[in-house]
Write an enzyme that holds these catalytic residues in place. Structure first.
Site, PDB file in Angstrom:
ATOM      1  N   HIS A 263       1.124  -1.101   0.287  1.00 29.59           N
ATOM      2  CA  HIS A 263       0.040   0.098   0.468  1.00 29.59           C
ATOM      3  C   HIS A 263       0.815   1.374  -0.080  1.00 29.59           C
ATOM      4  O   HIS A 263       1.562   1.527   0.847  1.00 29.59           O
ATOM      5  CB  HIS A 263      -1.305   0.003   1.058  1.00 29.59           C
ATOM      6  N   HIS A 300      -5.344   4.887  10.385  1.00 25.27           N
ATOM      7  CA  HIS A 300      -3.669   6.084  10.284  1.00 25.27           C
ATOM      8  C   HIS A 300      -4.534   6.816  11.620  1.00 25.27           C
ATOM      9  O   HIS A 300      -6.350   7.481  11.212  1.00 25.27           O
ATOM     10  CB  HIS A 300      -3.454   6.003   9.375  1.00 25.27           C
ATOM     11  N   ASP A 306      -6.008  17.809   9.629  1.00 23.94           N
ATOM     12  CA  ASP A 306      -7.435  16.990   9.740  1.00 23.94           C
ATOM     13  C   ASP A 306      -7.982  17.221   7.608  1.00 23.94           C
ATOM     14  O   ASP A 306      -6.906  16.963   6.884  1.00 23.94           O
ATOM     15  CB  ASP A 306      -8.285  18.383   9.479  1.00 23.94           C
ATOM     16  N   HIS A 336      -8.582   7.059  11.821  1.00 21.33           N
ATOM     17  CA  HIS A 336      -9.751   6.523  10.727  1.00 21.33           C
ATOM     18  C   HIS A 336      -9.297   5.313  10.500  1.00 21.33           C
ATOM     19  O   HIS A 336      -7.744   5.006  10.272  1.00 21.33           O
ATOM     20  CB  HIS A 336     -10.331   7.871  10.911  1.00 21.33           C
TER      21      HIS A 336
HETATM   22 FE   LIG Z   1      -6.943   8.221   5.566  1.00 23.33          FE
END
Ligand SMILES: [Fe+2]
Length: 387
Positions: A263, A300, A306, A336
Site C-alpha cells: 500500500h 491511520h 484534518d 480512522h
Molecule cells: Fe485517511
C-alpha cells in the site's frame, strides 16, 4: 505557475514605451505575488487599470461557524447543496480555517453582469459536473468534468457554463497554491518521477480583448467582505502579457498514479501544495501487487492534520456506503481507517475505478452552519462492528 508563458502582444523590453497604432501608450501593470518575491506577470492594458468610478456596496460573506472545535468524523452530502442561479451566491463554505476554505457550489447561470476578483485567496476549482469557459483578463480556459482550474489571487474572472447542471468543489487558499516542491528541480521544472508534467498543464491560449469604456462592475473579495466596485474601463482590455502568474487548468484524468507492491501512502497522490495544506488526486489505478498485499489502507491517525475527501466517481474501496458528491471529514487527533469488512473485501482485487480529491489541512477545520446542515449525524459511528 512555475514556468514562463506569453500571450498576445508585448514590447521587446519591459518597462519601455509600447505604443498603440494611434501613437498613445499602452498601460503597463506589474501583477505580482508575495510582495515582489513571488511569481509575477507584466501586463499591457488598453487603458489605465486604476480607474475606479464608484464603490457601491460593502458586505460581509464570512461563513457562519457552527462548530469551532470539532472532533466528530463527518459525512456531508454534498449534492444536497441546492442549485442557485448566481455563481457567487451558489458558493457554500462547508469547512474553514484561517488558511483555507472548502466550498461546494451548484451554480446554474453564467456570470452575466459582473466580474469577480478574490484578493484573499487562490482558488482551486474542481469541476465535478458541467462544462464551459473560465474567462479571465489573462486569457480563457475551456473546462469540463475532472478539470482543476487554478485561479491565482487577484485574477479578474467570469465563468460561463454550458448548461444549468454544474457541481463544483472549490478550495480557497490564503497561501499560494503550487505544484509539489519535491516534484520540481531547482529550475522549477517538473521531474521524471512527478505524476504529471508541463504538457498536462493547459495555459490560456485565447485572450479576450475589449477596447471599451463605460461602467463595469467588479465584485472584489477582501478580508471576507465583498466590495462592489465600478470601473470605467472593461477589465478584459489586455493586449498581451508575459510571466509566471496566470490561471491554468489540469485534468485529474491526466494524473498518472504511482503504484507499488504494498500500500502506497497518500503523498503519492499529491497534486498541489501550500505550506498549510496539500491536495491529492485518487484516480483509477492498479492495486498493490505483493502476493499478500491488502489494497485497503491501514488504520491511520492523522494526528495533526484534518483530512477532507471529496468523492467524485467510482466505488471508494475503503468506505462502505459513500456516494458521489459526498465529503468525509476525518479530524486530526483520532484514528480512522477502512470500514468493517473493507480490508478483507479488498484482498485479491486488482484495480480500482475510484476518483476522489483529498485536502489535508495542517490546522483544524471549523464546521460551518452550511456544512453541518449536510451532515448525516451518524458517520462517526460507522466503524462499529455489528454485534
Ligand atoms: Fe485517511
Amino acid at each position: 505557475m512555475p514556468f514562463y508563458h506569453k500571450l498576445g502582444k508585448i514590447p521587446p523590453k519591459r518597462h519601455t514605451q509600447f505604443r498603440k497604432p494611434d501613437g498613445s501608450l499602452y498601460s503597463e501593470q506589474l501583477f505580482g505575488t508575495v510582495g515582489f518575491d513571488g511569481m509575477y506577470s507584466n501586463i499591457y492594458h488598453e487603458y489605465r487599470p486604476t480607474q475606479v468610478k464608484e464603490i457601491l456596496k460593502q458586505y460581509n460573506v464570512a461563513p457562519k461557524i457552527a462548530r469551532a472545535n470539532n472532533m466528530e468524523s463527518l459525512r456531508l452530502k454534498g449534492f444536497d447543496v441546492k442549485p442557485e442561479k448566481d455563481y457567487l451566491n451558489s458558493r457554500k463554505t462547508v469547512l474553514t480555517n484561517s488558511d483555507c476554505s472548502i466550498i461546494l457550489a451548484a451554480p446554474q447561470e453564467s456570470q452575466k453582469d459582473y466580474f469577480y476578483k478574490n484578493t484573499d485567496a487562490d482558488e482551486l476549482i474542481f469541476i465535478h459536473k458541467g462544462s464551459g469557459k473560465l474567462r479571465t483578463f489573462l486569457g480563457n480556459l475551456d473546462f469540463k468534468y475532472g478539470d482543476y482550474l487554478l485561479v491565482p489571487r487577484g485574477i479578474i474572472y467570469k465563468i460561463d457554463f454550458d448548461t444549468e447542471d454544474n457541481r463544483l468543489f472549490i478550495v480557497e487558499s490564503r497561501r499560494p497554491i503550487y505544484t509539489p516542491k519535491r516534484y520540481r528541480n531547482w529550475f522549477g521544472q517538473l521531474l521524471e518521477h512527478s505524476p504529471y508534467c508541463e504538457r498536462d498543464i493547459r495555459k490560456p491560449q485565447e485572450l479576450e480583448h475589449h477596447d471599451e469604456k463605460g461602467e463595469f462592475l467588479v465584485k472584489v473579495k477582501k478580508q471576507d467582505d465583498i466590495f462592489e466596485m465600478v470601473y470605467a474601463t472593461h477589465p478584459f482590455d489586455v493586449v498581451g502579457y508575459d510571466g509566471y502568474n496566470f490561471p491554468y487548468a489540469f485534468s485529474i484524468h491526466d494524473f498518472e498514479p504511482i503504484t507499488g507492491r504494498i500500500h502506497q501512502p497518500p503523498p503519492v497522490h499529491q497534486t498541489f501544495e501550500t505550506d498549510a495544506m496539500v491536495v491529492c488526486s485518487f484516480v483509477p489505478r492498479l492495486y498493490d501487487y505483493h502476493p499478500l498485499s491488502i489494497p485497503a489502507p491501514y488504520n491511520h491517525s492523522n494526528i495533526d492534520s484534518d483530512e477532507v475527501l471529496y468523492y467524485v466517481d467510482g466505488d471508494f474501496m475503503s468506505r462502505n456506503d459513500i456516494e458521489a458528491g459526498q465529503i468525509t471529514l476525518h479530524p486530526a487527533g483520532i484514528v480512522h481507517g477502512p470500514h468493517p469488512g473493507a480490508a478483507e473485501r479488498s484482498i485479491g482485487k486488482t484495480e480500482t475505478e475510484e476518483l476522489a480529491v483529498m485536502v489535508d489541512t495542517f490546522k483544524p477545520l471549523q464546521v460551518t452552519e452550511d456544512g453541518l446542515k449536510l451532515s448525516d449525524g451518524t458517520y462517526y459511528q460507522s466503524w462499529l462492528e455489528k454485534e
